[in-house]
Scaffold this motif. Sequence first.
Motif, PDB file in Angstrom:
ATOM      1  N   ALA A   6       0.831  -1.186   0.000  1.00 53.45           N
ATOM      2  CA  ALA A   6       0.000   0.000   0.000  1.00 53.45           C
ATOM      3  C   ALA A   6       0.875   1.249   0.000  1.00 53.45           C
ATOM      4  O   ALA A   6       0.540   2.254  -0.590  1.00 53.45           O
ATOM      5  CB  ALA A   6      -0.941  -0.024   1.189  1.00 53.45           C
ATOM      6  N   SER A   7       2.055   1.207   0.637  1.00 52.60           N
ATOM      7  CA  SER A   7       2.964   2.356   0.627  1.00 52.60           C
ATOM      8  C   SER A   7       3.438   2.654  -0.781  1.00 52.60           C
ATOM      9  O   SER A   7       3.543   3.809  -1.182  1.00 52.60           O
ATOM     10  CB  SER A   7       4.200   2.078   1.485  1.00 52.60           C
ATOM     11  OG  SER A   7       3.842   1.858   2.796  1.00 52.60           O
ATOM     12  N   GLU A 125       2.937  -0.540   8.731  1.00 53.87           N
ATOM     13  CA  GLU A 125       2.512   0.735   9.317  1.00 53.87           C
ATOM     14  C   GLU A 125       1.280   1.304   8.617  1.00 53.87           C
ATOM     15  O   GLU A 125       1.062   2.508   8.620  1.00 53.87           O
ATOM     16  CB  GLU A 125       3.658   1.753   9.254  1.00 53.87           C
ATOM     17  CG  GLU A 125       4.840   1.384  10.101  1.00 53.87           C
ATOM     18  CD  GLU A 125       4.500   1.392  11.591  1.00 53.87           C
ATOM     19  OE1 GLU A 125       3.758   2.286  12.034  1.00 53.87           O
ATOM     20  OE2 GLU A 125       4.979   0.490  12.290  1.00 53.87           O
ATOM     21  N   GLU A 126       0.485   0.432   8.025  1.00 56.16           N
ATOM     22  CA  GLU A 126      -0.665   0.897   7.247  1.00 56.16           C
ATOM     23  C   GLU A 126      -1.983   0.415   7.828  1.00 56.16           C
ATOM     24  O   GLU A 126      -2.068  -0.665   8.409  1.00 56.16           O
ATOM     25  CB  GLU A 126      -0.560   0.404   5.807  1.00 56.16           C
ATOM     26  CG  GLU A 126       0.643   0.954   5.098  1.00 56.16           C
ATOM     27  CD  GLU A 126       0.909   0.303   3.758  1.00 56.16           C
ATOM     28  OE1 GLU A 126       1.622   0.919   2.965  1.00 56.16           O
ATOM     29  OE2 GLU A 126       0.408  -0.806   3.500  1.00 56.16           O
ATOM     30  N   TYR A 127      -2.981   1.246   7.657  1.00 60.45           N
ATOM     31  CA  TYR A 127      -4.365   0.864   7.912  1.00 60.45           C
ATOM     32  C   TYR A 127      -5.024   0.844   6.544  1.00 60.45           C
ATOM     33  O   TYR A 127      -4.953   1.825   5.795  1.00 60.45           O
ATOM     34  CB  TYR A 127      -5.070   1.886   8.805  1.00 60.45           C
ATOM     35  CG  TYR A 127      -6.563   1.679   8.840  1.00 60.45           C
ATOM     36  CD1 TYR A 127      -7.124   0.743   9.707  1.00 60.45           C
ATOM     37  CD2 TYR A 127      -7.407   2.376   7.980  1.00 60.45           C
ATOM     38  CE1 TYR A 127      -8.499   0.532   9.719  1.00 60.45           C
ATOM     39  CE2 TYR A 127      -8.773   2.173   7.989  1.00 60.45           C
ATOM     40  CZ  TYR A 127      -9.316   1.246   8.857  1.00 60.45           C
ATOM     41  OH  TYR A 127     -10.672   1.033   8.863  1.00 60.45           O
ATOM     42  N   TRP A 140      -4.239   4.371   4.880  1.00 58.38           N
ATOM     43  CA  TRP A 140      -3.661   5.338   5.798  1.00 58.38           C
ATOM     44  C   TRP A 140      -2.255   4.873   6.134  1.00 58.38           C
ATOM     45  O   TRP A 140      -2.070   3.864   6.799  1.00 58.38           O
ATOM     46  CB  TRP A 140      -4.519   5.431   7.044  1.00 58.38           C
ATOM     47  CG  TRP A 140      -4.000   6.286   8.158  1.00 58.38           C
ATOM     48  CD1 TRP A 140      -2.998   7.207   8.118  1.00 58.38           C
ATOM     49  CD2 TRP A 140      -4.489   6.294   9.500  1.00 58.38           C
ATOM     50  NE1 TRP A 140      -2.835   7.797   9.353  1.00 58.38           N
ATOM     51  CE2 TRP A 140      -3.727   7.252  10.211  1.00 58.38           C
ATOM     52  CE3 TRP A 140      -5.491   5.596  10.153  1.00 58.38           C
ATOM     53  CZ2 TRP A 140      -3.952   7.513  11.562  1.00 58.38           C
ATOM     54  CZ3 TRP A 140      -5.707   5.859  11.490  1.00 58.38           C
ATOM     55  CH2 TRP A 140      -4.957   6.816  12.189  1.00 58.38           C
ATOM     56  N   GLN A 141      -1.274   5.590   5.645  1.00 56.62           N
ATOM     57  CA  GLN A 141       0.122   5.323   5.985  1.00 56.62           C
ATOM     58  C   GLN A 141       0.379   6.012   7.307  1.00 56.62           C
ATOM     59  O   GLN A 141       0.450   7.240   7.363  1.00 56.62           O
ATOM     60  CB  GLN A 141       1.058   5.861   4.893  1.00 56.62           C
ATOM     61  CG  GLN A 141       2.526   5.769   5.227  1.00 56.62           C
ATOM     62  CD  GLN A 141       2.998   4.351   5.477  1.00 56.62           C
ATOM     63  OE1 GLN A 141       2.653   3.431   4.740  1.00 56.62           O
ATOM     64  NE2 GLN A 141       3.765   4.159   6.525  1.00 56.62           N
ATOM     65  N   PRO A 145       6.091  10.641   7.406  1.00 59.89           N
ATOM     66  CA  PRO A 145       4.938  11.538   7.545  1.00 59.89           C
ATOM     67  C   PRO A 145       3.661  10.822   7.116  1.00 59.89           C
ATOM     68  O   PRO A 145       3.601  10.242   6.032  1.00 59.89           O
ATOM     69  CB  PRO A 145       5.267  12.671   6.584  1.00 59.89           C
ATOM     70  CG  PRO A 145       6.082  12.028   5.503  1.00 59.89           C
ATOM     71  CD  PRO A 145       6.828  10.907   6.178  1.00 59.89           C
ATOM     72  N   ALA A 146       2.697  10.834   7.967  1.00 63.08           N
ATOM     73  CA  ALA A 146       1.446  10.128   7.697  1.00 63.08           C
ATOM     74  C   ALA A 146       0.732  10.716   6.493  1.00 63.08           C
ATOM     75  O   ALA A 146       0.857  11.901   6.194  1.00 63.08           O
ATOM     76  CB  ALA A 146       0.536  10.210   8.921  1.00 63.08           C
ATOM     77  N   SER A 147      -0.010   9.869   5.789  1.00 66.92           N
ATOM     78  CA  SER A 147      -0.823  10.325   4.666  1.00 66.92           C
ATOM     79  C   SER A 147      -1.964   9.342   4.460  1.00 66.92           C
ATOM     80  O   SER A 147      -1.898   8.202   4.917  1.00 66.92           O
ATOM     81  CB  SER A 147       0.020  10.445   3.394  1.00 66.92           C
ATOM     82  OG  SER A 147       0.613   9.203   3.091  1.00 66.92           O
TER      83      SER A 147
END
Length: 159
Positions: A6-7, A125-127, A140-141, A145-147
């Motif tokens: 996903a990233s 680290e993903e939702y 959702w990373q 930095p979250a994104s």
Amino acid sequence: MRFLTASALLAVLAVAPVAHARLGESLKVISERYGRPNSQPNKATAMWLFEEGGGQVVYTVTFNAQGVSIAEGFKPRRNAVLSQRTAETFISDQLVVRGKSNGGREVRPGENFTFGGKQFTCGAEEYVFVDEPADVMVLWQRSYPASIIVLSREMVAAM
């Protein structure tokens, strides 16, 4: 079939974020809510800037040929921090507007999943929330930095 984390999907799309995601809306409707875009490099993309966490957050929208949003993203810019509360609100608003179907589910880190005919793997680290019948995938990373990115099957198919 090609597998992506996903990233990697976020990096490929390089889309940005903010506000309340509502796939399926036109530029006119979104502009009525947030004002004129800060940038619109072409008919397929628009961007707004908002203040969040001591800096700016970028909200980007990708439109299809009919002018309907097919991807929306939210990410911090400069010194901004995307708070968990903002991220959860952004995701929640998208799911409420789209409506959850019986086909929606959260994907566990490390789990493979399919959306829009393509296979992905949820990163550590993903939702990820996928609802194929409602035509929505949320990524959702959570690491810095979250994104967040919200995608329709049409956007995934175009990748």
